[in-house]
Design a protein around this motif. Structure first.
Motif, PDB file in Angstrom:
ATOM      1  N   GLN B  41      -2.562 -47.330  12.655  1.00 18.06           N
ATOM      2  CA  GLN B  41      -4.006 -47.503  12.531  1.00 18.06           C
ATOM      3  C   GLN B  41      -4.755 -46.223  12.900  1.00 18.06           C
ATOM      4  O   GLN B  41      -5.539 -45.706  12.119  1.00 18.06           O
ATOM      5  CB  GLN B  41      -4.488 -48.631  13.464  1.00 18.06           C
ATOM      6  CG  GLN B  41      -3.923 -49.981  13.129  1.00 18.06           C
ATOM      7  CD  GLN B  41      -4.539 -50.554  11.867  1.00 18.06           C
ATOM      8  OE1 GLN B  41      -5.731 -50.421  11.636  1.00 18.06           O
ATOM      9  NE2 GLN B  41      -3.717 -51.183  11.043  1.00 18.06           N
ATOM     10  N   ASN B  42      -4.503 -45.714  14.134  1.00 18.47           N
ATOM     11  CA  ASN B  42      -5.350 -44.606  14.570  1.00 18.47           C
ATOM     12  C   ASN B  42      -4.786 -43.229  14.204  1.00 18.47           C
ATOM     13  O   ASN B  42      -5.490 -42.237  14.334  1.00 18.47           O
ATOM     14  CB  ASN B  42      -5.674 -44.704  16.073  1.00 18.47           C
ATOM     15  CG  ASN B  42      -4.451 -44.609  16.942  1.00 18.47           C
ATOM     16  OD1 ASN B  42      -3.353 -44.339  16.458  1.00 18.47           O
ATOM     17  ND2 ASN B  42      -4.618 -44.834  18.234  1.00 18.47           N
ATOM     18  N   LEU B  43      -3.538 -43.189  13.706  1.00 17.97           N
ATOM     19  CA  LEU B  43      -3.008 -41.902  13.254  1.00 17.97           C
ATOM     20  C   LEU B  43      -3.862 -41.357  12.104  1.00 17.97           C
ATOM     21  O   LEU B  43      -4.160 -40.166  12.046  1.00 17.97           O
ATOM     22  CB  LEU B  43      -1.540 -42.056  12.819  1.00 17.97           C
ATOM     23  CG  LEU B  43      -0.863 -40.791  12.292  1.00 17.97           C
ATOM     24  CD1 LEU B  43      -0.894 -39.662  13.313  1.00 17.97           C
ATOM     25  CD2 LEU B  43       0.580 -41.078  11.892  1.00 17.97           C
ATOM     26  N   ASP B  45      -7.027 -41.944  11.613  1.00 18.24           N
ATOM     27  CA  ASP B  45      -8.271 -41.444  12.212  1.00 18.24           C
ATOM     28  C   ASP B  45      -8.072 -40.050  12.798  1.00 18.24           C
ATOM     29  O   ASP B  45      -8.921 -39.177  12.650  1.00 18.24           O
ATOM     30  CB  ASP B  45      -8.749 -42.379  13.340  1.00 18.24           C
ATOM     31  CG  ASP B  45      -9.270 -43.697  12.792  1.00 18.24           C
ATOM     32  OD1 ASP B  45      -9.691 -43.719  11.630  1.00 18.24           O
ATOM     33  OD2 ASP B  45      -9.251 -44.694  13.543  1.00 18.24           O
TER      34      ASP B  45
END
Lengths: 590, 87
Positions: B41-43, B45
């Motif tokens: 998910q945040n990779l 971002d």
């Protein structure tokens, strides 16, 4: 009458030596899958499982997980998947709500299971069947059996006692009140979709099919049972592969996949970082997506590089089973603003666009999207109120229809186009999220006097950004990291807000309610502040030949670092790529 | 000179973790995947914010997990890709 497990039995009888499942180095034939799942079903029955019992399932994606899925069905039970990437509290809510006879786990999920079960009020110990040899018993868990016990059970086919109207699984999705809600899906629901899809897509025994979605996501049931119905090879995509776009592309190449099916964000991820070459994936015949809008620039990027593949947009909420409508692109769109329809109903399904009085709206006008047909779930698990609010009666035949909460319109071409949502449910990287559930979790944290969650368009990638505004009694505006950390104990990662902002007091409208429109504006303004890069102004030409001096005063350090690093050279940027991820509120399917 | 650059990039990168990802800044050599700081998910971002903040374009072929495993490695990657003919 057919049940889902019959697809495997049929293949095992006629072609037992053929590979059914590939997962890393592991391969499982149809014969092995059938025999092991028969053994497991007998173990489940010996542990007291009967028709209609729920069996929860916390097993990493693997061939063992598929044995478990089939074993549960063969024991006439319903399968209730637990998301092993979710915090234990959420899993516990699902266990408490579904009241399983037994929970299946492995050593890899043992700690999580202990935490899940230990975190809730439970009368008596929970029975756990271990699908490896990590037999564990503690104050909360009672070990019913482990993998070794399987060999004592007969691999022969069992006679089932359930019918195709019996539930196959309960899938828990985000609920607006803060409690996950369970959607009950029957064998017949899934079988109708599988029979249509195998026929429509022409899935054959020679196919090599991806299974990208996690097993608690209903998209994976199309991969799994579509492959088994055709006697094809199912290739489980390990979660670590999906971390990076070139790993996903390498997986498709090296597994020589013929069918890829995922949420659009995976495809955008590959397009964004240019992981797909011209003429790539020569074996790929079909590329399908579902769960969200795929941006047209991404679609064009892929269609140009993969001219041999057929591209199909599937649409449908969990409540109507996997997908209810489809649209296959006849040709690559020429305009990157062209909307891609969600198409028309799959066999046995119909899309209706109705007004408030449940009357059809004229063609071209936007209305509420309803679905009727063979995919409709019997309803929400033990929630007649929610069920009667979402499943209505319609028309002269008093047919059952499901209110999707989506807005749609019929185009001049007779196809349905997705327009937006009527409520605060959003899609984020394919996940369906109720903003109310995030707010409920935030309120339960304490230490925050006001909070609100809104979603804005993600300017640089697909879908929405979840934004959280908060105010604390002491006016501390630097609590974002701590709030996010505490929230991560309650919600899965995909539900955690990605933008945070502290306020003295949240803005209100004249009625005194939190002004969400104003909050959205504020968060959008913050995005615009980030977007201008310190060295390239938006009007630099395609070759980037006219670097402009840094003007962004808000990030002096960053500008300095970039200025040092750039040495006056600005890399040529591919303008198409810069636009690829921009959705800009365009509705082109879901 | 390079060391200084590396350090400045590393400091700038560290601030992305708190400002953009809203997580505690990890130490230089913490394994970002094993520690669970980064996930699918945040990779995304993080990658997008690196592209914006450092004004560079990360190509699919550069995206090897072993280049992005810890803060130090990511900073090295950024310095290399910003150095003309140095990659």
């Amino acid at each position: 009458m057919k049940l889902l497990q019959d697809y495997v039995r049929h293949q095992a009888e006629s072609r037992p030596e053929v590979t059914a499942v590939v997962c890393g180095d592991q391969r499982l034939t149809y014969g092995e899958l059938e025999a092991s799942s028969n053994r497991l079903a007998r173990l489940l029955q010996a542990s007291g499982c009967e028709r209609g019992d729920r069996v929860c399932f916390a097993i990493p994606k693997s061939s063992t997980a598929l044995i478990a899925l089939l074993g549960i069905m063969k024991a006439d039970c319903w399968h209730v998947p637990l998301d092993s990437s979710s915090p234990p509290v959420r899993g516990m809510k699902i266990i408490q709500s579904s009241q399983p006879r037994l929970v299946l786990g492995t050593g890899a999920t043992a700690v999580l299971l202990e935490e899940m079960i230990g975190s809730g009020v439970q009368s008596g110990r929970v029975q756990v069947g271990w699908l490896d040899n990590s037999r564990k018993t503690d104050e909360h868990l009672n070990s019913a059996f482990s993998w070794n016990d399987l060999q004592h059970c007969s691999p022969e086919t069992l006679n089932h006692r359930n019918s195709d109207g019996d539930p196959a699984h309960i899938l828990f999705t985000s609920g607006s009140t803060g409690e996950p809600k369970g959607v009950v899906i029957t064998h017949a629901n899934v079988i109708h979709f599988i029979e249509w899809s195998v026929k429509y897509f022409g899935i054959q025994s020679s196919d090599r099919i991806s299974c990208h979605s996690p097993l608690h996501f209903d998209l994976s049931y199309f991969d799994i049972f579509g492959a088994f119905a055709a006697g094809a090879q199912l290739h489980l995509v390990p979660p670590e592969v999906t971390l990076l776009p070139n790993q996903i592309a390498n997986f498709i190449r090296s597994s020589e996949l013929t069918q890829w099916f995922s949420v659009p964000s995976v495809l955008s991820y590959m397009a964004k970082f240019e992981a797909v070459k011209f003429g790539d994936f020569p074996t790929l015949k079909r590329l399908l997506w579902c769960g969200d809008v795929l941006s047209t620039p991404t679609l064009i990027y892929l269609m140009k590089r993969l001219p041999q593949a057929k591209f199909t947009n599937l649409y449908g909420p969990t409540e109507t089973t996997i997908a209810s409508s489809f649209y296959t692109l006849a040709a690559c769109p020429t305009d990157d603003k062209e909307a891609v329809p969600i198409g028309k109903g799959c066999e046995g399904e119909e899309l209706l666009v109705l007004d408030e009085a449940l009357q059809p709206v004229p063609r071209g006008e936007t209305g509420d999207l309803y679905i009727q047909g063979v995919g409709l779930s019997p309803g929400y698990w033990r929630d007649t109120q929610k069920t009667s609010a979402a499943f209505l009666r319609y028309g002269p035949k008093d047919s059952r229809i499901y209110r999707t909460g989506d807005l749609a319109r019929f185009g001049e071409d007779g196809l349905v186009y997705f327009v937006g949502r009527t409520d605060s449910q959003i899609k984020c990287r394919g996940y369906r999220i109720e903003l109310g559930e995030i707010e409920a979790a935030l309120h339960s944290l304490g230490g925050v006097c006001e909070s609100a969650v809104v979603a804005i368009e993600n300017a640089d990638f697909e879908g929405k950004l979840i934004c959280c505004a908060y105010a604390t009694p002491d006016g501390n505006k630097n609590l974002s990291i701590e709030l996010r950390r505490r929230l991560s104990n309650l919600l899965p990662t995909h539900m955690l807000p990605s933008r945070w902002k502290g306020f003295d007091k949240l803005p209100t409208n004249p009625n005194g309610k939190i002004d969400r429109a104003k909050l959205k504006e504020l968060f959008l303004a913050e995005e615009r502040k980030i977007v201008p890069s310190p060295l390239i102004s938006p009007d630099v030409d395609e070759c980037g030949s006219s670097p402009v001096p840094p003007t962004d005063k808000s990030k002096p350090d960053c500008v300095k670092v970039n200025a040092e690093l750039d040495s006056g050279i600005v890399s040529a940027r591919n303008m198409f790529k810069r636009r690829t991820g921009a959705v800009g509120g365009r509705a082109s399917g879901r | 000179m390079l060391d200084t650059q590396q350090q400045r990039v590393q400091a700038e990168l560290a601030s992305l973790f708190s400002e953009v990802l809203h997580v505690e800044t990890p130490s230089e050599q913490t394994d970002l995947f094993e520690s669970g700081i980064l996930d699918s998910q945040n990779l995304i971002d993080l990658l997008l914010s690196i592209e914006q903040r450092f004004d560079l374009e990360i190509l699919g072929e550069d995206l090897e997990l072993d280049r992005f495993r810890c803060l130090e490695q990511i900073a090295t990657y950024i310095v290399r890709s910003k150095t003309p003919n140095g990659a």
